[in-house]
Design a protein around this motif. Structure first.
Motif, mmCIF file in Angstrom:
data_model
loop_
_atom_site.group_PDB
_atom_site.id
_atom_site.type_symbol
_atom_site.label_atom_id
_atom_site.label_comp_id
_atom_site.label_asym_id
_atom_site.label_seq_id
_atom_site.Cartn_x
_atom_site.Cartn_y
_atom_site.Cartn_z
ATOM 1 N N SER A 209 34.637 35.010 37.974
ATOM 2 C CA SER A 209 35.449 36.201 38.196
ATOM 3 C C SER A 209 35.094 36.983 39.455
ATOM 4 C CB SER A 209 35.384 37.122 36.973
ATOM 5 O OG SER A 209 34.058 37.514 36.701
ATOM 6 N N PHE A 210 33.927 36.747 40.053
ATOM 7 C CA PHE A 210 33.524 37.505 41.237
ATOM 8 C C PHE A 210 33.719 36.739 42.545
ATOM 9 C CE2 PHE A 210 31.505 39.782 37.868
ATOM 10 C CZ PHE A 210 31.467 41.104 38.296
ATOM 11 N N ILE A 211 34.015 35.450 42.467
ATOM 12 C CA ILE A 211 34.069 34.635 43.677
ATOM 13 C C ILE A 211 35.467 34.665 44.285
ATOM 14 C CG2 ILE A 211 33.625 32.380 44.702
ATOM 15 C CD1 ILE A 211 31.145 33.759 43.510
ATOM 16 N N LEU A 212 35.579 35.309 45.458
ATOM 17 C CA LEU A 212 36.838 35.436 46.198
ATOM 18 C C LEU A 212 37.945 36.065 45.354
ATOM 19 C CD1 LEU A 212 36.774 32.041 48.155
ATOM 20 C CD2 LEU A 212 36.247 34.327 49.024
ATOM 21 N N ASN A 213 37.545 36.917 44.429
ATOM 22 C CA ASN A 213 38.484 37.564 43.515
ATOM 23 C C ASN A 213 38.317 39.075 43.633
ATOM 24 O OD1 ASN A 213 40.279 38.133 41.455
ATOM 25 N ND2 ASN A 213 38.822 37.681 39.826
ATOM 26 N N LYS A 214 39.363 39.757 44.028
ATOM 27 C CA LYS A 214 39.283 41.202 44.249
ATOM 28 C C LYS A 214 39.261 42.003 42.947
ATOM 29 C CE LYS A 214 41.700 40.907 48.703
ATOM 30 N NZ LYS A 214 42.925 41.281 49.460
ATOM 31 N N THR A 215 39.696 41.388 41.872
ATOM 32 C CA THR A 215 39.802 42.126 40.604
ATOM 33 C C THR A 215 39.124 41.356 39.469
ATOM 34 O OG1 THR A 215 41.981 41.113 40.231
ATOM 35 C CG2 THR A 215 41.946 43.300 41.253
ATOM 36 N N PRO A 216 37.777 41.387 39.398
ATOM 37 C CA PRO A 216 37.082 40.737 38.280
ATOM 38 C C PRO A 216 37.564 41.316 36.950
ATOM 39 C CG PRO A 216 35.528 41.431 39.980
ATOM 40 C CD PRO A 216 36.847 42.046 40.318
ATOM 41 N N SER A 217 37.785 40.439 35.978
ATOM 42 C CA SER A 217 38.287 40.919 34.692
ATOM 43 C C SER A 217 37.637 40.153 33.547
ATOM 44 C CB SER A 217 39.809 40.768 34.604
ATOM 45 O OG SER A 217 40.188 39.410 34.630
ATOM 46 N N SER A 218 37.673 40.775 32.377
ATOM 47 C CA SER A 218 37.154 40.165 31.159
ATOM 48 C C SER A 218 38.249 40.185 30.107
ATOM 49 C CB SER A 218 35.935 40.940 30.653
ATOM 50 O OG SER A 218 35.620 40.582 29.322
ATOM 51 N N LEU A 219 38.364 39.115 29.366
ATOM 52 C CA LEU A 219 39.328 39.076 28.265
ATOM 53 C C LEU A 219 38.971 40.116 27.204
ATOM 54 C CD1 LEU A 219 41.744 37.821 26.857
ATOM 55 C CD2 LEU A 219 40.290 35.907 26.147
#
Length: 393
Positions: A209-219
């Motif tokens: 979720s943190f790699i090249l992703n501007k919006t880390p999210s959790s289910l």
């Protein structure tokens, strides 16, 4: 004659274990293979993380067996990390379980919940270990196909029309590996409703979720998720600690307690200095994630150039530490393309078919190699194309 257990029937050696032996043989023959296959970060952890490990390991009182639930320091750091980055509130005493890598958590979950005759839904394409763990636990792996037209999300309406009476688990993984697809909020909400309706435990694997992703999210941030979801997470990718083997399971107290019943019989905890260093890693700020993403962003541009050379097509919006691409029509499938590049250019790319039949016409390239290696790979491929005048070598 001593025979292996029946549970190993149909379980082959992990693809990369087998392929790395072949690559090692080619290297011994002087081929100098550039391996762009595996997602093992080549970058080190933050220096402060290594410092904590060194300082703690030098202490005389840290070498005993540890708490089966992990160090309270690490559990609090994990809970704080979930609150900071995902907006998810977890009780570190009851809703977090440190793991010796999240891969072991996949097996723990399957062994905790699956009996013979039980089914688990497995994504196709998806991480091969989901299927293997289900089978080793005695369950039946039932694949659900993901397609590009549906943004690599499961067709829950179609699944509802199938017999779900024996399904106990459903494995999902977003951002998705291998396709790099980011989940939509609408999908997450619909998934929770689907799980509640059919009494299925959703097992969300969330290491990218943190790699090249501007919006880390959790289910787990979706209302009602704690009733039907357990989530695996890892420090392997986002903290560059793959070899340290530190992961976590998050979920309701009952789920954590159930998994501990199995896990506590399998190991005696994690080396305390590793746990304390992991806690430090989870306290790193946004500048840490941006620093590694800057490097991955630059590498991804070089991978895009390599794929353009190969006439492969891809989505530039995908995230994670891989690039997923559709192969040109000149190749039969991703295995044929991978082998042609391996034996023709001494560069290894992962065939998409190892992730399931829905990946047969794709390849995957890892971003875990320095820019000079990626440039050299591009040069080698270009030389083969120029010498043959075609992209199927």
């Amino acid at each position: 004659m001593i025979r292996t257990a029946g549970r190993l029937n149909g379980i082959g050696e992990y693809y990369f274990s087998q392929k790395l032996r072949e690559i090692d043989s080619l290297n011994k023959a002087g081929k100098a293979i550039i391996n762009l296959g595996i997602g093992s970060p080549d970058l080190p952890p933050h220096p402060e993380v290594v410092k904590v490990l060194q300082e703690e390991a030098a202490k005389p009182n840290v070498h005993a067996y540890q708490n089966y639930k992990g160090s309270p320091v690490l559990r609090k750091a994990m809970a704080d990390w979930y609150q900071t980055w995902y907006g998810v509130t977890l009780n570190p005493e009851t809703e977090i379980l440190p793991l010796i890598g999240s891969k072991e958590g996949i097996m723990h979950i399957c062994m905790t919940y699956l009996d013979a005759g039980d089914q688990a839904l497995i994504p196709n394409p998806g991480y091969p270990t989901y299927s293997s763990a289900v089978k080793l636990a005695g369950g039946e792996a039932v694949s659900y196909e993901l397609v590009e037209a549906l943004n690599w999300e499961p067709d829950l309406d179609a699944l509802e029309k199938t017999d779900l009476s024996r399904v106990k688990l459903m494995w999902v993984n977003y951002p998705h590996m291998p396709t790099g697809q980011v989940p939509s909020a609408a999908f997450y909400t619909k998934l929770i409703a689907f799980a509640k309706k059919h009494a299925i435990l959703i097992c969300h694997d969330n290491p990218y979720s943190f790699i090249l992703n501007k919006t880390p999210s959790s289910l787990l941030a979706i209302p009602g998720a704690m009733e039907v979801v357990v989530e695996l997470n890892s420090l392997s990718k986002s903290q560059n600690m793959a070899g340290w083997r530190v992961g976590m399971l998050a979920g309701a107290k009952d789920r954590i307690d159930e998994v501990i019943r199995f896990k506590s019989n399998m190991d005696s905890g994690m080396f305390l200095p590793v746990q304390l260093a992991a806690a430090k890693a989870l306290q790193l700020g946004a500048d840490w994630y941006e620093s590694i993403n800057t490097i991955y962003r630059q590498r991804r541009e070089l991978v895009f150039d390599l794929l353009d050379q190969l006439k492969a097509t891809y989505n530039k919006e995908q995230v994670g530490m891989f690039v997923w691409a559709k192969i040109p029509a000149s190749f039969k499938d991703g295995f044929a393309m991978s082998d042609a590049i391996l034996y023709g250019a001494n560069v290894f790319l992962t065939p998409g078919g190892i992730f399931g039949s829905a990946g047969d016409n794709f390849i995957r390239i890892s971003l875990c190699s320095p820019e000079e290696k990626l440039r050299e790979a591009k040069t080698r491929v270009e030389a083969i194309i120029n010498s043959t005048g075609q992209t199927n070598f």
